[in-house]
Design a protein around this motif. Sequence first.
Motif, PDB file in Angstrom:
ATOM      1  N   ASN A  27      30.934   7.156  -2.582  1.00 11.27           N
ATOM      2  CA  ASN A  27      30.238   7.365  -4.158  1.00 11.27           C
ATOM      3  C   ASN A  27      29.421   6.723  -4.124  1.00 11.27           C
ATOM      4  OD1 ASN A  27      31.903  10.046  -4.159  1.00 11.27           O
ATOM      5  ND2 ASN A  27      33.817   7.405  -4.849  1.00 11.27           N
ATOM      6  N   LEU A  28      28.272   6.594  -4.874  1.00 10.47           N
ATOM      7  CA  LEU A  28      26.637   5.730  -5.156  1.00 10.47           C
ATOM      8  C   LEU A  28      26.511   6.228  -6.795  1.00 10.47           C
ATOM      9  CD1 LEU A  28      25.763   3.180  -3.432  1.00 10.47           C
ATOM     10  CD2 LEU A  28      23.857   4.621  -2.345  1.00 10.47           C
ATOM     11  N   LEU A  29      26.191   4.695  -7.006  1.00  8.31           N
ATOM     12  CA  LEU A  29      25.378   5.093  -8.867  1.00  8.31           C
ATOM     13  C   LEU A  29      24.723   4.196  -9.278  1.00  8.31           C
ATOM     14  CD1 LEU A  29      27.481   3.826 -10.704  1.00  8.31           C
ATOM     15  CD2 LEU A  29      28.634   5.422 -10.894  1.00  8.31           C
ATOM     16  N   TYR A  30      23.671   4.449  -9.960  1.00  7.71           N
ATOM     17  CA  TYR A  30      23.181   3.214 -10.976  1.00  7.71           C
ATOM     18  C   TYR A  30      23.323   3.304 -12.040  1.00  7.71           C
ATOM     19  CZ  TYR A  30      19.746   7.030 -12.213  1.00  7.71           C
ATOM     20  OH  TYR A  30      19.077   7.717 -12.532  1.00  7.71           O
ATOM     21  N   LEU A  31      23.451   2.301 -12.690  1.00 11.12           N
ATOM     22  CA  LEU A  31      23.575   1.793 -14.297  1.00 11.12           C
ATOM     23  C   LEU A  31      21.930   1.399 -15.031  1.00 11.12           C
ATOM     24  CD1 LEU A  31      26.841  -0.377 -13.496  1.00 11.12           C
ATOM     25  CD2 LEU A  31      26.246   1.925 -13.614  1.00 11.12           C
ATOM     26  N   GLY A  32      20.948   1.965 -14.592  1.00 12.35           N
ATOM     27  CA  GLY A  32      19.804   1.891 -15.446  1.00 12.35           C
ATOM     28  C   GLY A  32      19.250   0.905 -14.495  1.00 12.35           C
ATOM     29  N   GLU A  33      18.283   0.025 -15.432  1.00 12.67           N
ATOM     30  CA  GLU A  33      17.193  -1.014 -14.734  1.00 12.67           C
ATOM     31  C   GLU A  33      17.502  -2.182 -15.868  1.00 12.67           C
ATOM     32  OE1 GLU A  33      15.139   1.071 -18.206  1.00 12.67           O
ATOM     33  OE2 GLU A  33      16.173   1.813 -16.552  1.00 12.67           O
ATOM     34  N   ASP A  54      -1.020  -7.662 -11.797  1.00 14.36           N
ATOM     35  CA  ASP A  54      -0.831  -7.696 -13.199  1.00 14.36           C
ATOM     36  C   ASP A  54       0.669  -6.249 -12.898  1.00 14.36           C
ATOM     37  OD1 ASP A  54      -1.978  -9.213 -14.050  1.00 14.36           O
ATOM     38  OD2 ASP A  54      -3.361  -8.449 -14.815  1.00 14.36           O
ATOM     39  N   PRO A  55       1.509  -6.619 -11.574  1.00 16.27           N
ATOM     40  CA  PRO A  55       2.663  -5.891 -11.980  1.00 16.27           C
ATOM     41  C   PRO A  55       4.136  -6.135 -13.196  1.00 16.27           C
ATOM     42  CG  PRO A  55       3.032  -6.751 -10.021  1.00 16.27           C
ATOM     43  CD  PRO A  55       1.320  -7.362 -10.922  1.00 16.27           C
ATOM     44  N   ARG A  56       5.051  -5.228 -13.004  1.00 15.14           N
ATOM     45  CA  ARG A  56       6.030  -5.857 -13.839  1.00 15.14           C
ATOM     46  C   ARG A  56       7.529  -5.952 -13.050  1.00 15.14           C
ATOM     47  NH1 ARG A  56       7.417  -4.919 -19.419  1.00 15.14           N
ATOM     48  NH2 ARG A  56       5.289  -3.708 -20.518  1.00 15.14           N
ATOM     49  N   HIS A  57       8.381  -6.124 -12.853  1.00 16.25           N
ATOM     50  CA  HIS A  57       9.226  -6.824 -11.669  1.00 16.25           C
ATOM     51  C   HIS A  57      10.485  -5.562 -12.274  1.00 16.25           C
ATOM     52  CE1 HIS A  57      11.302  -9.560  -9.278  1.00 16.25           C
ATOM     53  NE2 HIS A  57      12.277  -8.037  -9.344  1.00 16.25           N
ATOM     54  N   VAL A  58      10.599  -5.044 -12.018  1.00 19.06           N
ATOM     55  CA  VAL A  58      11.699  -3.146 -12.902  1.00 19.06           C
ATOM     56  C   VAL A  58      13.161  -3.527 -11.439  1.00 19.06           C
ATOM     57  CG1 VAL A  58      12.301  -1.520 -13.798  1.00 19.06           C
ATOM     58  CG2 VAL A  58      10.120  -2.512 -14.073  1.00 19.06           C
ATOM     59  N   GLU A  59      14.183  -3.892 -11.853  1.00 20.72           N
ATOM     60  CA  GLU A  59      15.264  -3.260 -10.319  1.00 20.72           C
ATOM     61  C   GLU A  59      16.410  -2.443 -11.590  1.00 20.72           C
ATOM     62  OE1 GLU A  59      15.893  -7.941 -10.927  1.00 20.72           O
ATOM     63  OE2 GLU A  59      17.975  -7.322 -11.928  1.00 20.72           O
ATOM     64  N   ILE A  60      16.744  -1.841 -10.288  1.00 16.11           N
ATOM     65  CA  ILE A  60      17.924  -1.049 -10.610  1.00 16.11           C
ATOM     66  C   ILE A  60      19.637  -1.213  -9.779  1.00 16.11           C
ATOM     67  CG2 ILE A  60      18.894   1.377  -9.375  1.00 16.11           C
ATOM     68  CD1 ILE A  60      16.007   0.997 -11.580  1.00 16.11           C
ATOM     69  N   GLN A  61      20.344  -1.735 -11.105  1.00 19.91           N
ATOM     70  CA  GLN A  61      21.591  -2.347 -10.449  1.00 19.91           C
ATOM     71  C   GLN A  61      22.549  -1.035 -10.024  1.00 19.91           C
ATOM     72  OE1 GLN A  61      23.323  -5.436 -11.627  1.00 19.91           O
ATOM     73  NE2 GLN A  61      24.584  -4.101  -9.831  1.00 19.91           N
ATOM     74  N   LEU A  62      22.562  -1.107  -8.192  1.00 19.90           N
ATOM     75  CA  LEU A  62      23.340   0.131  -7.838  1.00 19.90           C
ATOM     76  C   LEU A  62      24.728  -0.754  -7.863  1.00 19.90           C
ATOM     77  CD1 LEU A  62      22.054   2.015  -6.409  1.00 19.90           C
ATOM     78  CD2 LEU A  62      22.181   0.643  -5.154  1.00 19.90           C
ATOM     79  N   PHE A  63      25.858   0.336  -7.830  1.00 23.93           N
ATOM     80  CA  PHE A  63      26.390   0.387  -7.173  1.00 23.93           C
ATOM     81  C   PHE A  63      27.593   1.321  -6.346  1.00 23.93           C
ATOM     82  CE2 PHE A  63      27.951  -2.958 -10.623  1.00 23.93           C
ATOM     83  CZ  PHE A  63      29.387  -3.834  -9.877  1.00 23.93           C
ATOM     84  N   GLY A  64      28.184   1.160  -5.543  1.00 25.09           N
ATOM     85  CA  GLY A  64      28.870   1.557  -4.386  1.00 25.09           C
ATOM     86  C   GLY A  64      30.475   1.219  -3.679  1.00 25.09           C
ATOM     87  N   GLY A 100      29.780  -2.002  -3.048  1.00 22.02           N
ATOM     88  CA  GLY A 100      29.690  -2.829  -3.918  1.00 22.02           C
ATOM     89  C   GLY A 100      28.739  -3.308  -5.345  1.00 22.02           C
ATOM     90  N   ALA A 101      28.790  -3.989  -5.537  1.00 19.22           N
ATOM     91  CA  ALA A 101      27.375  -4.512  -6.450  1.00 19.22           C
ATOM     92  C   ALA A 101      25.747  -5.049  -5.556  1.00 19.22           C
ATOM     93  CB  ALA A 101      27.856  -5.520  -7.304  1.00 19.22           C
ATOM     94  N   GLY A 102      24.624  -4.344  -6.332  1.00 14.81           N
ATOM     95  CA  GLY A 102      23.991  -4.582  -5.589  1.00 14.81           C
ATOM     96  C   GLY A 102      22.532  -3.951  -6.153  1.00 14.81           C
ATOM     97  N   THR A 103      20.996  -4.739  -5.870  1.00 13.84           N
ATOM     98  CA  THR A 103      20.488  -4.392  -7.088  1.00 13.84           C
ATOM     99  C   THR A 103      19.002  -4.545  -6.165  1.00 13.84           C
ATOM    100  OG1 THR A 103      21.399  -6.245  -8.715  1.00 13.84           O
ATOM    101  CG2 THR A 103      19.055  -5.393  -8.392  1.00 13.84           C
ATOM    102  N   VAL A 104      18.774  -2.814  -6.307  1.00 11.40           N
ATOM    103  CA  VAL A 104      16.902  -2.616  -5.985  1.00 11.40           C
ATOM    104  C   VAL A 104      15.602  -2.987  -6.175  1.00 11.40           C
ATOM    105  CG1 VAL A 104      16.246  -1.221  -4.364  1.00 11.40           C
ATOM    106  CG2 VAL A 104      18.416  -1.418  -4.910  1.00 11.40           C
ATOM    107  N   GLU A 105      15.030  -3.457  -6.035  1.00  3.06           N
ATOM    108  CA  GLU A 105      14.033  -4.899  -7.286  1.00  3.06           C
ATOM    109  C   GLU A 105      12.684  -3.289  -6.298  1.00  3.06           C
ATOM    110  OE1 GLU A 105      14.053  -8.945  -6.823  1.00  3.06           O
ATOM    111  OE2 GLU A 105      16.359  -8.930  -7.923  1.00  3.06           O
TER     112      GLU A 105
END
Length: 627
Positions: A222-228, A207-217, A272-277
């Motif tokens: 430079n690299l940052l994330y825009l929340g989850e 019973d996990p949650r699926h949570v992903e982080i929005q990434l941009f480089g 670019g835009a990427g998502t780490v799940e």
Amino acid sequence: MPTLSKILIANRGEIACRIQRTAQALGYRTVAIYSDADAQALHVQMADEAVNIGPAPVQQSYLNIDAILHAATITCADAVHPGYGFLSENPDFARACLNAGLTFIGPSPEAIELMGSKRLSKLAMLDASVPCIAGYQGSAQDDQTLQREAERIGYPLMIKASAGGGGRGMRLVHQAKDLLANLHTARSEAKNAFGSDELILEQALTDPRHVEIQLFGDSHGNLLYLGERDCSIQRRHQKVIEEAPCPVMTPELRHAMGEAALNAGRAVNYVGAGTVEFLLDRNGQFYFLEMNTRLQVEHPVTELITGLDLVAWQLHIAAGQPLPLQQTDVTLTGHAMEVRLYAEDPAQGFLPQTGDILRWEPAPGVRMDHGISEGQRISPFYDPMLGKIIAHGATREEARRKLLRAVEDTVLLGVTTNQRLLAELLKHADFVAGDFSTGFIAEHFSEIPPQAASEDQLTLAAALFYQHSAGKHPQGLAGWSNNTASPSIYRLEVNGETHTVSAAPLQLTLDGRHVTLTLNGIRRRLPYYLDGTELWLPGLHVTNRTQQVASRQAAAGSGTVKAPMDGAIVDVRVSAGESVVKGQLLLVLEAMKMEHSLTAGMDGVVKGVQVIAGDQVRNRQVLLEIE
């Protein structure tokens, strides 16, 4: 630094429309590509230029790299945006674009290639100190090695296609005795779907949650994330509801997951835009799942809580510009929630649906990302997702309440959709409380009965058929009102059930698109579409069987097998003269990227087979007869 002026969008449907809106607002010219089936599609109408790239099947059109590059050449496009799906995570396509002198709006081919392999990406994440689920990701793929590694990992465990996604090539195994059979089916699925039968094994989380982080480089390092985003409401590993932020997120957990995502991006020099799940367990521990090297379907919820346009960011980065913000500048405001609107029937095992869109009225007050229009035919060739409904509120409850109203108020007649299921999901007490996991739909909605027609709906349907048969209201006549007191008896079919209904006198006012009526002291205004003996109301398709003499029972025993939707015959298992038993597999139909088995409804002898493998068939076309 590249100079961009014209962008070819190597995609279709809602994402092609979404990209065009931002690109055109920023002053870029856009080029659409389309197959024969999409000649009148909305994304084609929106574009400055459009190029036909081939027949409807994806292998001959949207996956045809040479045809897409030719379209870029003849239109003098200087950049390609791949959207999501199709070729968006194909390193060969990204490399071909670069070799043709085009700017590929996405990461490097090397990053796509590495993160596209679950096995290789997991090895890279382990080296980068990103938390990973215990498992096996080695190169040895023989049964003996996998059996030995499965015993080391322990049960239950997940088998996953290394090159896969969308649940294909994925199996949950609870006991050692079931491992070999599941390995073989997973390999077969993976080979057919992705061209590779390489597998990995992972410990199955409960019973996990699926949570992903929005990434941009960017290309300046430079690299940052825009929340989850929380994407836990899924069906067979396909997301159905997404929201941001995650209901159980804390500042400390967000920081930890964000830093892990940054480590993942740094490991591949991500641009670019990427998502780490990640999978998040109930103890607050999270584990790397995969990285998507593209814009995600669910990116609008991040846009609504950050106030940013992620497609605009993609275009700026592709043009060589640095990231517009630093990590400390990123703020999250309020809550956003999104549902995916699918052409499918949850009451029939989520069978994809085809047909013509007869009425389309998006609900006001929310964001609607879609690529459809009235009169458009939903074909069997592509994914059944029609669009997304997205709401934002100051709180999670406000966003949920707005989204529920929008789902219920969105009008789509002519094609069965998952709207009713979406509304039920949004109303469920556990979802309202934010208490759910990836098993939520399987646990609470394992059986979904067909929508039953209420007495009021049947009364309205009979009244509409009555005035239509009386010739008092030609379709489209505005301002017509019916005050007749002459009742008539109708036999109306809904979901295979026939109802006998009296067309009681009703006060009806019609404008060609909506009917206004007062029933039981309540005044209502409803959309409708009436065409001869067929009537569509919200969530309901009614057929007038009054003039038909043959009973449904007689028809059911005829042994006639009809296509449940438009599609292609991929396998015929029987021939004329052959004896069959009830439940025996007769034919396999492919539609909307899925295979559907058609079985015998009775014992008997095959009287005739009207199709062969490779035939394209239409919904309700007779395929085979048994006597």
